[in-house]
Design an enzyme around this catalytic site. Structure first.
Site, PDB file in Angstrom:
ATOM      1  N   GLY A  10     -15.198  22.248  17.086  1.00 18.06           N
ATOM      2  CA  GLY A  10     -15.215  23.028  15.847  1.00 18.06           C
ATOM      3  C   GLY A  10     -16.583  22.986  15.184  1.00 18.06           C
ATOM      4  O   GLY A  10     -17.548  22.431  15.728  1.00 18.06           O
ATOM      5  N   ASP A  31     -10.240  18.428  21.962  1.00 18.35           N
ATOM      6  CA  ASP A  31     -10.029  19.654  21.177  1.00 18.35           C
ATOM      7  C   ASP A  31      -9.055  20.534  21.952  1.00 18.35           C
ATOM      8  O   ASP A  31      -9.078  20.557  23.181  1.00 18.35           O
ATOM      9  CB  ASP A  31     -11.361  20.398  20.984  1.00 18.35           C
ATOM     10  CG  ASP A  31     -11.355  21.292  19.762  1.00 18.35           C
ATOM     11  OD1 ASP A  31     -12.156  21.058  18.839  1.00 18.35           O
ATOM     12  OD2 ASP A  31     -10.534  22.239  19.724  1.00 18.35           O
ATOM     13  N   ASP A  56      -4.123  18.557  22.657  1.00 19.71           N
ATOM     14  CA  ASP A  56      -3.547  18.816  21.336  1.00 19.71           C
ATOM     15  C   ASP A  56      -3.203  17.462  20.703  1.00 19.71           C
ATOM     16  O   ASP A  56      -2.401  16.706  21.272  1.00 19.71           O
ATOM     17  CB  ASP A  56      -2.285  19.689  21.528  1.00 19.71           C
ATOM     18  CG  ASP A  56      -1.661  20.095  20.209  1.00 19.71           C
ATOM     19  OD1 ASP A  56      -1.816  19.368  19.209  1.00 19.71           O
ATOM     20  OD2 ASP A  56      -0.986  21.147  20.191  1.00 19.71           O
ATOM     21  N   LYS A 103      -4.676   1.051  16.636  1.00 20.98           N
ATOM     22  CA  LYS A 103      -4.010  -0.254  16.572  1.00 20.98           C
ATOM     23  C   LYS A 103      -3.997  -0.919  17.952  1.00 20.98           C
ATOM     24  O   LYS A 103      -4.296  -2.101  18.088  1.00 20.98           O
ATOM     25  CB  LYS A 103      -2.581  -0.034  16.051  1.00 20.98           C
ATOM     26  CG  LYS A 103      -1.768  -1.270  15.835  1.00 20.98           C
ATOM     27  CD  LYS A 103      -0.527  -0.940  15.007  1.00 20.98           C
ATOM     28  CE  LYS A 103       0.513  -2.036  15.105  1.00 20.98           C
ATOM     29  NZ  LYS A 103       1.513  -1.789  16.138  1.00 20.98           N
ATOM     30  N   TYR A 143      -1.735  22.356   4.537  1.00 16.95           N
ATOM     31  CA  TYR A 143      -3.040  21.690   4.704  1.00 16.95           C
ATOM     32  C   TYR A 143      -3.172  20.545   3.700  1.00 16.95           C
ATOM     33  O   TYR A 143      -3.406  19.403   4.088  1.00 16.95           O
ATOM     34  CB  TYR A 143      -4.135  22.736   4.492  1.00 16.95           C
ATOM     35  CG  TYR A 143      -5.547  22.247   4.731  1.00 16.95           C
ATOM     36  CD1 TYR A 143      -6.035  22.031   6.016  1.00 16.95           C
ATOM     37  CD2 TYR A 143      -6.411  22.033   3.654  1.00 16.95           C
ATOM     38  CE1 TYR A 143      -7.347  21.600   6.228  1.00 16.95           C
ATOM     39  CE2 TYR A 143      -7.720  21.609   3.861  1.00 16.95           C
ATOM     40  CZ  TYR A 143      -8.184  21.394   5.148  1.00 16.95           C
ATOM     41  OH  TYR A 143      -9.479  20.978   5.346  1.00 16.95           O
ATOM     42  N   TYR A 157      -1.318   1.858   7.324  1.00 16.61           N
ATOM     43  CA  TYR A 157      -1.693   1.109   8.531  1.00 16.61           C
ATOM     44  C   TYR A 157      -2.684  -0.005   8.182  1.00 16.61           C
ATOM     45  O   TYR A 157      -2.641  -1.085   8.759  1.00 16.61           O
ATOM     46  CB  TYR A 157      -2.306   2.039   9.592  1.00 16.61           C
ATOM     47  CG  TYR A 157      -1.299   2.539  10.605  1.00 16.61           C
ATOM     48  CD1 TYR A 157      -0.316   3.453  10.256  1.00 16.61           C
ATOM     49  CD2 TYR A 157      -1.332   2.076  11.923  1.00 16.61           C
ATOM     50  CE1 TYR A 157       0.612   3.914  11.188  1.00 16.61           C
ATOM     51  CE2 TYR A 157      -0.412   2.520  12.857  1.00 16.61           C
ATOM     52  CZ  TYR A 157       0.552   3.441  12.490  1.00 16.61           C
ATOM     53  OH  TYR A 157       1.469   3.874  13.409  1.00 16.61           O
TER      54      TYR A 157
HETATM   55  P1  NAD Z   1     -12.936  24.072  12.539  1.00 20.62           P
HETATM   56  O1  NAD Z   1     -11.737  24.931  12.494  1.00 20.62           O
HETATM   57  O2  NAD Z   1     -14.242  24.679  12.889  1.00 20.62           O
HETATM   58  O3  NAD Z   1     -12.714  22.838  13.517  1.00 20.62           O
HETATM   59  C1  NAD Z   1     -11.447  22.244  13.727  1.00 20.62           C
HETATM   60  C2  NAD Z   1     -11.344  21.900  15.208  1.00 20.62           C
HETATM   61  O4  NAD Z   1     -10.068  21.250  15.429  1.00 20.62           O
HETATM   62  C3  NAD Z   1     -11.365  23.129  16.101  1.00 20.62           C
HETATM   63  O5  NAD Z   1     -12.272  22.943  17.153  1.00 20.62           O
HETATM   64  C4  NAD Z   1      -9.924  23.269  16.594  1.00 20.62           C
HETATM   65  O6  NAD Z   1      -9.853  23.888  17.860  1.00 20.62           O
HETATM   66  C5  NAD Z   1      -9.467  21.822  16.586  1.00 20.62           C
HETATM   67  N1  NAD Z   1      -8.011  21.661  16.461  1.00 20.62           N
HETATM   68  C6  NAD Z   1      -7.184  22.262  15.559  1.00 20.62           C
HETATM   69  N2  NAD Z   1      -5.917  21.869  15.762  1.00 20.62           N
HETATM   70  C7  NAD Z   1      -5.945  20.972  16.795  1.00 20.62           C
HETATM   71  C8  NAD Z   1      -4.956  20.224  17.482  1.00 20.62           C
HETATM   72  N3  NAD Z   1      -3.657  20.290  17.134  1.00 20.62           N
HETATM   73  N4  NAD Z   1      -5.342  19.434  18.501  1.00 20.62           N
HETATM   74  C9  NAD Z   1      -6.648  19.362  18.873  1.00 20.62           C
HETATM   75  N5  NAD Z   1      -7.626  20.059  18.277  1.00 20.62           N
HETATM   76  C10 NAD Z   1      -7.275  20.858  17.249  1.00 20.62           C
HETATM   77  O7  NAD Z   1     -13.040  23.355  11.103  1.00 20.62           O
HETATM   78  P2  NAD Z   1     -14.180  22.397  10.518  1.00 20.62           P
HETATM   79  O8  NAD Z   1     -14.749  23.050   9.331  1.00 20.62           O
HETATM   80  O9  NAD Z   1     -15.083  21.939  11.597  1.00 20.62           O
HETATM   81  O10 NAD Z   1     -13.297  21.183  10.000  1.00 20.62           O
HETATM   82  C11 NAD Z   1     -13.161  19.994  10.762  1.00 20.62           C
HETATM   83  C12 NAD Z   1     -12.377  18.950   9.973  1.00 20.62           C
HETATM   84  O11 NAD Z   1     -13.038  18.668   8.737  1.00 20.62           O
HETATM   85  C13 NAD Z   1     -10.961  19.391   9.626  1.00 20.62           C
HETATM   86  O12 NAD Z   1     -10.102  18.273   9.742  1.00 20.62           O
HETATM   87  C14 NAD Z   1     -11.066  19.815   8.168  1.00 20.62           C
HETATM   88  O13 NAD Z   1      -9.849  19.643   7.494  1.00 20.62           O
HETATM   89  C15 NAD Z   1     -12.130  18.860   7.658  1.00 20.62           C
HETATM   90  N6  NAD Z   1     -12.810  19.439   6.484  1.00 20.62           N
HETATM   91  C16 NAD Z   1     -13.731  20.439   6.634  1.00 20.62           C
HETATM   92  C17 NAD Z   1     -14.337  20.980   5.509  1.00 20.62           C
HETATM   93  C18 NAD Z   1     -15.381  22.066   5.609  1.00 20.62           C
HETATM   94  O14 NAD Z   1     -15.851  22.545   4.576  1.00 20.62           O
HETATM   95  N7  NAD Z   1     -15.825  22.468   6.781  1.00 20.62           N
HETATM   96  C19 NAD Z   1     -13.978  20.518   4.224  1.00 20.62           C
HETATM   97  C20 NAD Z   1     -13.010  19.528   4.115  1.00 20.62           C
HETATM   98  C21 NAD Z   1     -12.450  18.972   5.255  1.00 20.62           C
END
Ligand code: NAD
Ligand code: UDP
Length: 310
Positions: A10, A31, A56, A103, A143, A157
């Protein structure tokens, strides 16, 4: 260290992958490619210390590991609302599986939480001690509540099993490798401005957000991972500079030297009116604060988008 990074393909995961490799770690990159793309990490796929596994996180994964960074979850509202059941499962089942692995292997675990745990905050700036104002049954709750439950599990945990679980609350972050069509405000405005299309402001554009450039965020994450002692509470990581969406739209139009005009569209349900991190805890615990000003960060992001879209 041998590091398991989920969500590695991501936006944030791709930057973190690069940084962990640059720092000499071995990275197992998990991913399912639901919102991420192999293009983001293509240059790392043949690196001897980088192993990509399509998986996943809702299903268990086993390996010997020193640290786990859990970034797997769609982050853009249009993506996480597309299949809300899958989103909350990713947050809830994902962290349970990874905490179990931490763990078993004695690994540190770092959870990517979010400013969304504060919901539509009634306090500003938001300190980590603020409990938030979240609609538990709304369209964003898959979310928000998923991330809140994941935080709860991390600290349960920690208390129950002595696990070293560290939680960071990430505020809106932007930069290269954001998907041009993931619907977030920075990518939307930049793509629209480059293409000369209307800039779509939702609502009146008076809502505020604080935008952190991705390299600053990565510094904060690496600093959190490097701490010698576990954390007994989350840490906000974000840039306290605050902008209305109208200000952001005008700035993007100016920096892109665009002819786009601004149009107003309906505000999505439960869209937070304000958001601004209090980063005093990050300053004192991590000696961290953001360095990249919004104009510089936007210019770098605009250059990236210009290289990938017409
Ligand atoms: P993104 O959508 O670009 O990346 C998320 C990645 O997780 C993707 O590559 C997707 O394919 C993968 N993914 C989704 N569901 C999955 C699953 N069930 N199993 C395996 N892989 C899975 O989003 P991002 O902006 O890179 O965000 C990454 C993390 O950071 C997320 O957890 C998000 O909640 C957190 N976050 C991001 C921001 C931001 O501003 N970018 C802000 C707060 C929190
Ligand atoms: N937004 C907007 N136009 C867009 C996309 C988003 O005005 O084309 C607004 C959205 O309503 C929200 C803010 O910009 O108030 C930030 O939206 P984003 O989806 O980037 O992040 P989040 O709402 O999760 O902070």
């Amino acid at each position: 260290m041998k590091v398991l990074l989920t969500g590695a393909a991501g936006f944030l995961g791709s930057h973190l992958s690069q940084r962990l490799i640059d720092d000499g770690h071995h990275v197992i990159a998990l991913d399912d490619l639901s919102t991420g793309s192999l293009e983001n990490i293509e240059h790392l796929l043949r690196h001897r210390d980088f192993t990509f596994v399509k998986h996943d996180v809702r299903k268990p994964y086993t390996t010997d590991i020193d640290a786990i960074l859990n970034f797997a979850c769609p982050a853009s509202p249009i993506h996480y609302q597309l299949d809300p059941v899958r989103t909350i499962e990713t947050n809830f089942l994902g962290i349970i599986n990874l905490l179990h692995l931490a763990k078993e292997s004695g690994a540190i675990i770092l959870q990517a939480s979010t400013s969304e745990v504060y919901g539509d905050p009634t306090e500003s700036p938001q300190k980590e001690t603020y409990w938030g104002n979240v609609n538990p049954i709304g369209i964003r709750s898959c979310y928000d509540e998923g991330k809140r439950a994941a935080e709860t599990l991390c600290f349960d945990y920690q208390r129950q099993y002595g696990l070293d679980a560290r939680v960071i609350r990430i505020f809106n972050t932007y930069g290269p490798n954001m998907s041009p069509n993931d619907g977030r405000v920075v990518s939307n405005f930049i793509v629209q401005a480059i293409q000369g299309k209307d800039i779509t402001i939702y609502g009146e554009g008076t809502q505020t957000r604080s935008f952190c450039y991705v390299s600053d965020l990565v510094e904060g994450i690496i600093g959190t991972l490097a701490l010698k002692a576990p954390l007994d509470a989350p840490i906000n990581i974000g840039n306290p500079g605050t902008f209305t969406m109208l200000e952001l739209a005008n700035l993007v139009v100016k920096l892109c030297q665009s002819t786009s005009k601004i149009v107003f569209m309906p505000l999505p349900l439960d869209d937070p009116q304000q958001r601004k991190p209090d980063i005093s805890r990050a300053k004192s615990v991590l000696s961290w604060e953001p360095k990249i000003q919004i104009e510089e960060g936007l210019l770098r992001t605009i250059a990236h988008f210009k290289s990938i879209i017409k």
